[in-house]
Every structure is written in C-alpha cells, then in structure tokens.
Design a protein around this motif. Structure first.
Motif, PDB file in Angstrom:
ATOM      1  N   GLY A  78       3.738   5.171  -7.144  1.00 42.37           N
ATOM      2  CA  GLY A  78       4.802   4.633  -7.975  1.00 42.37           C
ATOM      3  C   GLY A  78       4.652   5.032  -9.426  1.00 42.37           C
ATOM      4  N   THR A  79       5.639   4.667 -10.240  1.00 44.69           N
ATOM      5  CA  THR A  79       5.609   5.004 -11.666  1.00 44.69           C
ATOM      6  C   THR A  79       4.920   3.932 -12.496  1.00 44.69           C
ATOM      7  N   ALA A  80       4.954   2.679 -12.049  1.00 44.68           N
ATOM      8  CA  ALA A  80       4.346   1.580 -12.794  1.00 44.68           C
ATOM      9  C   ALA A  80       4.255   0.376 -11.869  1.00 44.68           C
ATOM     10  N   ALA A  81       3.465  -0.616 -12.286  1.00 46.21           N
ATOM     11  CA  ALA A  81       3.301  -1.820 -11.467  1.00 46.21           C
ATOM     12  C   ALA A  81       3.121  -3.026 -12.368  1.00 46.21           C
ATOM     13  N   LEU A  82       3.316  -4.195 -11.789  1.00 50.08           N
ATOM     14  CA  LEU A  82       3.100  -5.466 -12.478  1.00 50.08           C
ATOM     15  C   LEU A  82       2.353  -6.403 -11.546  1.00 50.08           C
ATOM     16  N   ALA A  83       1.197  -6.893 -11.997  1.00 51.09           N
ATOM     17  CA  ALA A  83       0.422  -7.859 -11.217  1.00 51.09           C
ATOM     18  C   ALA A  83       0.856  -9.272 -11.573  1.00 51.09           C
ATOM     19  N   VAL A  84       0.951 -10.122 -10.561  1.00 45.14           N
ATOM     20  CA  VAL A  84       1.365 -11.516 -10.747  1.00 45.14           C
ATOM     21  C   VAL A  84       0.442 -12.422  -9.939  1.00 45.14           C
ATOM     22  N   ALA A  85       0.747 -13.714  -9.943  1.00 38.30           N
ATOM     23  CA  ALA A  85      -0.189 -14.708  -9.446  1.00 38.30           C
ATOM     24  C   ALA A  85      -0.347 -14.717  -7.930  1.00 38.30           C
ATOM     25  N   HIS A 247      17.353  -7.539 -28.781  1.00 37.66           N
ATOM     26  CA  HIS A 247      18.211  -6.850 -29.750  1.00 37.66           C
ATOM     27  C   HIS A 247      19.121  -5.823 -29.089  1.00 37.66           C
ATOM     28  N   GLY A 248      19.603  -6.134 -27.893  1.00 44.98           N
ATOM     29  CA  GLY A 248      20.598  -5.287 -27.243  1.00 44.98           C
ATOM     30  C   GLY A 248      20.063  -4.076 -26.499  1.00 44.98           C
ATOM     31  N   ILE A 249      18.756  -3.999 -26.287  1.00 44.35           N
ATOM     32  CA  ILE A 249      18.188  -2.884 -25.520  1.00 44.35           C
ATOM     33  C   ILE A 249      18.725  -2.893 -24.089  1.00 44.35           C
ATOM     34  N   ARG A 250      19.092  -1.722 -23.597  1.00 40.36           N
ATOM     35  CA  ARG A 250      19.379  -1.539 -22.167  1.00 40.36           C
ATOM     36  C   ARG A 250      18.098  -0.990 -21.531  1.00 40.36           C
ATOM     37  N   LEU A 251      17.507  -1.759 -20.632  1.00 41.37           N
ATOM     38  CA  LEU A 251      16.183  -1.403 -20.124  1.00 41.37           C
ATOM     39  C   LEU A 251      16.188  -0.071 -19.392  1.00 41.37           C
ATOM     40  N   GLN A 252      17.254   0.194 -18.610  1.00 35.17           N
ATOM     41  CA  GLN A 252      17.285   1.472 -17.889  1.00 35.17           C
ATOM     42  C   GLN A 252      17.320   2.647 -18.863  1.00 35.17           C
ATOM     43  N   ALA A 261       9.862  -2.035 -13.467  1.00 35.67           N
ATOM     44  CA  ALA A 261       8.578  -2.694 -13.737  1.00 35.67           C
ATOM     45  C   ALA A 261       8.598  -3.393 -15.094  1.00 35.67           C
ATOM     46  N   ILE A 262       9.227  -2.775 -16.094  1.00 31.89           N
ATOM     47  CA  ILE A 262       9.343  -3.400 -17.407  1.00 31.89           C
ATOM     48  C   ILE A 262      10.190  -4.663 -17.315  1.00 31.89           C
ATOM     49  N   ALA A 263      11.306  -4.602 -16.603  1.00 36.15           N
ATOM     50  CA  ALA A 263      12.157  -5.779 -16.452  1.00 36.15           C
ATOM     51  C   ALA A 263      11.401  -6.934 -15.799  1.00 36.15           C
ATOM     52  N   CYS A 264      10.617  -6.616 -14.774  1.00 34.07           N
ATOM     53  CA  CYS A 264       9.839  -7.660 -14.112  1.00 34.07           C
ATOM     54  C   CYS A 264       8.855  -8.316 -15.081  1.00 34.07           C
ATOM     55  N   ARG A 265       8.306  -7.513 -15.998  1.00 34.52           N
ATOM     56  CA  ARG A 265       7.342  -8.057 -16.948  1.00 34.52           C
ATOM     57  C   ARG A 265       8.022  -8.875 -18.060  1.00 34.52           C
ATOM     58  N   VAL A 266       9.034  -8.263 -18.713  1.00 32.86           N
ATOM     59  CA  VAL A 266       9.561  -8.874 -19.944  1.00 32.86           C
ATOM     60  C   VAL A 266      10.710  -9.846 -19.702  1.00 32.86           C
ATOM     61  N   LEU A 267      11.292  -9.828 -18.502  1.00 30.14           N
ATOM     62  CA  LEU A 267      12.328 -10.792 -18.162  1.00 30.14           C
ATOM     63  C   LEU A 267      11.878 -11.774 -17.090  1.00 30.14           C
ATOM     64  N   GLY A 268      10.969 -11.325 -16.199  1.00 33.05           N
ATOM     65  CA  GLY A 268      10.504 -12.184 -15.116  1.00 33.05           C
ATOM     66  C   GLY A 268       9.215 -12.894 -15.445  1.00 33.05           C
ATOM     67  N   LEU A 269       8.134 -12.125 -15.583  1.00 34.65           N
ATOM     68  CA  LEU A 269       6.829 -12.724 -15.843  1.00 34.65           C
ATOM     69  C   LEU A 269       6.812 -13.506 -17.154  1.00 34.65           C
ATOM     70  N   ARG A 270       7.453 -12.956 -18.179  1.00 32.09           N
ATOM     71  CA  ARG A 270       7.468 -13.642 -19.475  1.00 32.09           C
ATOM     72  C   ARG A 270       8.061 -15.044 -19.374  1.00 32.09           C
ATOM     73  N   ASP A 271       9.183 -15.188 -18.622  1.00 34.42           N
ATOM     74  CA  ASP A 271       9.914 -16.451 -18.610  1.00 34.42           C
ATOM     75  C   ASP A 271       9.556 -17.352 -17.435  1.00 34.42           C
ATOM     76  N   LEU A 272       9.262 -16.764 -16.275  1.00 34.52           N
ATOM     77  CA  LEU A 272       8.881 -17.588 -15.123  1.00 34.52           C
ATOM     78  C   LEU A 272       7.407 -17.970 -15.158  1.00 34.52           C
TER      79      LEU A 272
END
Length: 426
Positions: A78-85, A247-252, A261-272
């Motif tokens: 893969g290109t990137a990954a995110l580890a979670v609980a 500030h209006g960034i489009r993640l794609q 992977a970035i979305a999962c980190r900065v929108l998912g992991l950050r808030d959940l």
C-alpha cells in the motif's frame, strides 16, 4: 546494477525502522509520551494546518506507531497506513470516511461474528446500513448494489470457516459500481495473501491476530492502496470537498494516492479517538519480525491437523481450504499458494452438545475468543462468538451448532493431534 527490492522477510524486519538518531538504539523505541514540542509558532501552525508532517499528539500519531504503519503498508503493497486501537476501530474509522447517514455498504455474509454484530446493530446508530451478500455467489454482490452503495466489504479468508473469497471477482463488481473494495486480511496476513494485488482499495487488519501473533496486544490497522479516485461522482465528500476544519483543503487534491490514509488520521482518528498505545505498537512490531516463520509453521500444522480430523469417525466434515477435497481448494491455490491459513472449522456428528463437550476436554488447546496466537486455540462459535445470531444466520456464517473452530499454533503437530484424539475419543 539495478537496485534490488527487499523481500518479504527483509521488510518484516526492517521496513519503516532506522536506528534511533539520538541514542543509536537499534530496536524501535517506545515513545511513551502524550505530546511533542514544536520548534516555534510557525512550525506548530503548519502541523495543525496539514502543511507539514510531524508529531503533535499521540492520539493523532506517534513515532513508534509510525514505524508499524510504514511496515504494514510495505508488506501489503500500500501507499500508507494508519494504526488504531483495534480491528473494530479500524472498521469504524474506514467507514466514517465513506458513508453518510442513510448510505449503504455491501458485506459478505461470511464474516467474523463480531463484525456481523457491529455492522448489523452498532452501525445503525450512525445511519449506516449493511446489505448482505453471499461470497460464494458473486452475482449476489451485483444484485445488492444501489445508488446508496458506498463500499463493499469482504474477508480474504473468512472467519470462522476459513473459506477463501474470490477477491478479483468481487473487485470487478466494485469497479463497475464505482465504489472501493475493503478487504479484512486478518486471517491471511500479507504473508499468504496481498489483497491489493487482486484489486482491493483498502485493507484492514486486527493486529491482535497473526501480525502481532503472541496474544499480548490489541490493535488494528488501515492500509490505503492508493488506487481509488475519490473525486468520482461526488460520492465521497470527506475526501473530495473542501474541509472547513483545515482551511478548505481538498484531501484528494492535496495528498493524492495516500489521501484516504490521511483522511482516516485527521478526520477519523483525530475526532473519534481510538488511538493505539505506543507500547502495543512496539509489541506488535516485534511480532511482525517473525511473521513469515510463524505463518508457514501455522499453515503446515493446520494442514496436518485438518487431515487427521477428516479421517476421524466422530467428525462429520472439515472445512479447510488446504485439503484437496475442499470446495475452496482451487481458490486457495490461486490466492494463497503458500498455505490456506491456520483457522478453520470442523463439524461433529453429535451436534451442539458434542461441540461444547469437546472444548471442555481439550488440554493443550486453550479455550478462548481469539485467533492467530502462537498457542493453539479452540472455541465453539455457536455458544460464544456467534451466539447473538439465530440458527439460520449461524449456519449461513459458517458457525452452525455442530461447528468447532480451531486456530492452530506453532507447537509440534504430533502433540496437537494427540490432544484432539484424546478429546474426541473421550
């Protein structure tokens, strides 16, 4: 001379890791800290604005976890990954990026019982609706597609029966529908199957199982294949639309083939907030170093045990794709030529009571709700992991009343067979 690409075993030991620049420590340190000092105000602002990569707070990222993420991404291709609980946390974080209230996702009916429960009940609170399909009937996935469909979810090797899923065929359905294919690769591990090579867009794992391998740490991971165009048709606004919190960034647009992977980190992991402990990341990294050695031993032992059970008069059937007579053997040869995994089920002629009694008579096998341990494990799914399902649903998921699930460890196969033999004879 062309540069050589590292092999799987080399990646399992080295990917993502370097000697610690401060101390020279060769093993990845446990960065047991909540937060990290910024260089200055501009550095802090750039980190919070996604204009630079770096460490802010361990709920969002940690250097120990980062090594684990890079290693699993390398092993899966893969290109990137995110580890979670946990593995369950990985599923929540993935689907949060894809689904809005009222949306649907299609899932294979043959899944881990906890996932069936999560999808059927817990996700209703978010307004996410699961539609079930039969992994043995690819056309059932096509029939389940509606305008509200946002993803397809399958397991590469299904828990508990150990059946092999035709990833490429279901990937074709996902491509036609314009939705990502999510593959839970927990039971196979990338040593046996790399779903991205067969059309998966997202791979998830319970790190608790074969990747960690020692039954001592819970964790989950999300791997981004970097293959899906998130801007298609406006289906995935979390990735394609401007994010007001950044500030209006489009993640794609900003992050390209690792945007998910970035979305999962900065929108998912950050808030959940389902962050993985750095200590657990360290333990799982240590386990991954021996993954190729362990998985081959797991598979060799499992085949020997399955062959023994298939010949025992108390056993009515054995579901193990590594057996030449098994209905999934051809798929196993295609997708998992090094071995069909170490988790499988068998059925006893005495039904429910015989399954419960067998579990109580085993001595070397541990009776517990886990798989992928160095130790051999046993459970009767109908009375435990799948007990929340009615009998019809249990049978459809491969966990009928007469079924016993084994997770074969790395002990001597002769001792495992002897333990099963004494319990069956008793």
């Amino acid at each position: 001379m062309s540069e050589r690409l590292p092999g799987f075993s080399t990646l399992a030991v080295h990917a993502g890791a370097q000697p610690d620049p401060t101390t020279g420590a060769r093993a990845t340190p446990i960065y047991q800290t909540t937060s990290f000092v910024f260089n200055d105000a501009d550095h802090a602002a750039s980190l919070f604005g996604l204009q630079a990569f770096g460490n802010i707070y361990t709920r969002i990222g940690n250097p120990t976890n980062a090594v684990l993420e890079e290693r699993v991404a390398a092993l899966e291709g893969g290109t990137a990954a995110l580890a979670v609980a946990s593995g369950h946390a990985a599923q929540v974080v993935v689907l949060q990026q894809l689904l809005q209230p009222g949306d649907e996702f299609i899932a294979a009916r043959k899944l881990y019982g906890g996932s069936i429960n999560q999808f059927s009940h817990a996700f209703k609170s978010f307004g996410w609706n699961v539609v079930w399909a039969d992994p043995d009937d690819v056309a059932s996935f096509e029939r389940a597609v509606t305008p509200r469909t946002k993803a397809i979810f399958i397991e590469s090797i299904a828990n508990p029966a150990g059946s092999i899923t035709d990833i490429e065929a279901i990937s074709t359905v996902a491509r036609k529908a314009g939705v990502p294919l999510i593959v839970d690769n927990t039971l196979a591990s990338p040593y046996l199957i790399r779903p991205i090579d067969h059309g998966a867009d997202i791979v998830v794992h319970s790190l608790t199982k074969f990747l960690g391998g020692h039954g001592n740490s819970i964790g989950g991971i999300i791997v981004d294949a970097g293959t899906f165009d998130w801007s298609t048709g406006g289906k995935y606004p979390m990735l394609s639309e401007p994010r007001p919190e950044y500030h209006g960034i489009r993640l794609q647009e900003t992050f390209g083939n690792f945007a998910f992977a970035i979305a999962c980190r900065v929108l998912g992991l950050r808030d959940l907030g389902p962050a993985l402990s750095p200590f657990n990341a360290f333990m799982i990294l240590t386990g991954i170093e021996t993954l190729p050695l362990r998985m081959q031993k797991h598979c060799d032992n499992a085949k020997a045990v399955a062959e023994f059970l298939a010949s025992h008069p108390a056993v009515s059937s054995v579901n193990y794709a590594g057996l030449a007579s098994d209905k999934y053997n051809q798929l196993a040869r295609k997708y998992a030529p090094k071995g069909a995994g170490a988790v499988f089920t068998f059925s006893l002629k005495g039904g429910y009571d015989s399954g419960v009694n067998l579990v109580s008579k085993l001595q070397l096998f541990s009776h517990l709700a886990n798989v992928g341990d160095t130790r051999s494990l046993v459970i009767h799914p109908a009375s435990t992991t799948h007990s929340q399902l009615d009998d019809a649903a249990k049978i459809k998921s491969g966990a009928g009343p007469d079924v016993v699930r084994l997770s074969i460890g790395i002990e001597d196969k002769e001792d495992l067979i002897a333990d099963l033999e004494q319990a069956l004879n008793a």
